[in-house]
Design a protein around this motif. Structure first.
Motif: not given
Length: 124
Positions: A8, A10, A22-26, A28-29
């Motif tokens: 996650d 964290y 992690a899906r929401d990691c910046s 990744r974008r």
């Protein structure tokens, strides 16, 4: 032994750790923008030189005006590309790499060189 990064992002110390998985990691974008069809080519071209928009579009053969504009906007937002609007008449825009973009583009250019060398070797 390397410490495992939590899925996650964290790390338990109230600090977020960059984790591209992690899906929401910046991060990744940013990786998605770099690895997109035109992102790598735009960064590799800008590693050679700064370009005005239309010159860059000619260098990255096959990219549409719309796709190049979207690609450059994403790379600029991610801190890889600098957009310099020159106040001339008529005004024009020049694109170049930021220091972060230079480091990323250097790696991309090495990867492209590896792929091209392998393709050339397999043609013989």
């Amino acid at each position: 032994m390397a410490e495992a990064v939590p899925v996650d992002g964290y790390d338990g110390d109230d600090a977020m750790v960059a984790d591209v998985f992690a899906r929401d990691c910046s991060s990744r974008r940013i990786v998605e923008n770099i690895a997109g069809k035109w992102g790598m080519l735009a960064l590799a071209a800008l590693h050679e030189s700064s370009y005005r928009f239309n010159a860059l579009r000619r260098r990255v053969d096959g990219v549409s005006e719309k796709m190049l504009a979207q690609t450059l906007q994403g790379l600029e937002r991610d801190g890889l590309v600098r957009r310099d609007v020159q106040t001339t008449i008529p005004p024009h825009v020049e694109y170049s790499l930021t220091p972060f973009g230079e480091r990323v583009a250097s790696t991309i250019v090495e990867l492209i060189g590896l792929v091209q060398a392998e393709v050339d070797a397999n043609r013989r």
